[in-house]
Design an enzyme around this catalytic site. Sequence first.
Site, PDB file in Angstrom:
ATOM      1  N   PRO A  75       0.826  -1.241  -0.011  1.00  0.00           N
ATOM      2  CA  PRO A  75      -0.085  -0.042  -0.107  1.00  0.00           C
ATOM      3  C   PRO A  75       0.652   1.286  -0.052  1.00  0.00           C
ATOM      4  CG  PRO A  75      -1.029  -1.650   1.365  1.00  0.00           C
ATOM      5  CD  PRO A  75       0.327  -2.141   0.945  1.00  0.00           C
ATOM      6  N   CYS A  76       0.478   2.091  -0.979  1.00  0.00           N
ATOM      7  CA  CYS A  76       1.322   3.264  -1.254  1.00  0.00           C
ATOM      8  C   CYS A  76       1.088   4.497  -0.357  1.00  0.00           C
ATOM      9  CB  CYS A  76       1.565   3.762  -2.575  1.00  0.00           C
ATOM     10  SG  CYS A  76      -0.220   4.121  -3.396  1.00  0.00           S
ATOM     11  N   GLN A  77      -0.380   4.488   0.437  1.00  0.00           N
ATOM     12  CA  GLN A  77      -0.678   5.843   0.682  1.00  0.00           C
ATOM     13  C   GLN A  77       0.323   6.324   1.854  1.00  0.00           C
ATOM     14  OE1 GLN A  77      -2.658   3.019   0.421  1.00  0.00           O
ATOM     15  NE2 GLN A  77      -4.471   3.542  -0.892  1.00  0.00           N
ATOM     16  N   PHE A  79       3.108   7.008   1.679  1.00  0.00           N
ATOM     17  CA  PHE A  79       4.101   7.638   1.052  1.00  0.00           C
ATOM     18  C   PHE A  79       3.862   8.432  -0.200  1.00  0.00           C
ATOM     19  CE2 PHE A  79       5.731   3.679   2.412  1.00  0.00           C
ATOM     20  CZ  PHE A  79       6.489   3.764   3.567  1.00  0.00           C
TER      21      PHE A  79
END
Length: 398
Positions: A75-77, A79
């Site tokens: 999950p990229c949220q 960063f």
Amino acid sequence: MNSIEIFSGAGGLALGLKKSGFEHKAIIEINKDACKTIRSNKIFHFGKNLFEGSISDFNFMTISEEIDLLSGGPPCQPFSLGGKSKGRHDIRDMFPEAVRAIRESKPKAFIFENVKGLMRASFNDYFEYILLQLKHPSIKREDSENWERHKIKLLENEKINGDNSLEYNVIYKLVNAADYGIPQKRERVFFIGFRSDININWRFPEPTHSEDTLIWEKWISKEYWLRHKIPIPQVDEKNKSKAEKINKKYAYIKPTKKAWLTVRDTISDLPYPTDSQVKRVNDHIFKGGAKIYPGHTGSYIDEPAKALKAGDHGVPGGENMIRYQDGSVRYFTVRESARFQTFPDDFTFEGSWGEAMRQLGNAVPVKLAEIIGKSIFKSLSELKNDSKSLIRQDGDDI
């Protein structure tokens, strides 16, 4: 070759890797609608090997086959430039679980993808920590350790043992998907690792497309407009200056790479979403309410699409829109967005428009995954062929 996909989402990375020759022994995803999407598409055998649930509940030891490739998009949220940017303090940071997956499955190679924001200066220390974990996955973080203390332990291990301590050789690169023929200006960082004991010298595939060639075709040869059979626009000073720079840069010879693909290139064969013929196209439904906001003006029709966005609470205002030559805008349909992510037209997405767009905004472009996957598959295949050759030679000696 056998693979495992973690944090699969709608399956963009998984589909690209399947097209490049990998067979998934497990696909792991927690989102219910994304899991429905996986199950609704026959290319994933309707979710035969899908595990719906938290990755923390999955035991990789249960897979008996040797794993050639582990892949996923943690999950990229934490960063993302568009998110709260809590990074290592965000409970959605799943890199520790990605490292556990490596430690337990011991793949020959892995590929992880994340947002460009992970590489910003404020995350430098944690970015280095991620790399250290990927290189030394067997050195576990104890419950009593914070990440800073664990990082010191990893650094001390490298200092004492040097390169001999490496379990995986890791390469990372910031990639713009448009440079590989994806009609979207999407910058993401990729981590590629190969087990150090198999001694593979791998390089990231070279870009095949360029903005320079698009500028050439639009403002020097004008072939872009001729190909689409539309009037050639009057060149403004900004584009005139770009064309002059390109002419000088390439000594008045057209660049050899292909042109970036634009929104018009990608969706011009689709009917307008309110057209009577639209029913023949899967997931091509008009969505009203599109508006321009300061700094958020949509994707110009004659440029690659801006990176599709996937907000926690729906599509952010002014995003995922097409902007026409007259300045008017409308939201992309799900099918148009799927084309920007290079999903095939028969691939279906489950959930509401907002949920489908969230799945698409989080996806890895299928074609980019296939390009990288084929390169990794080729390297691993050559390794297997070399091993077979050595076995035959040993047999001959006997």
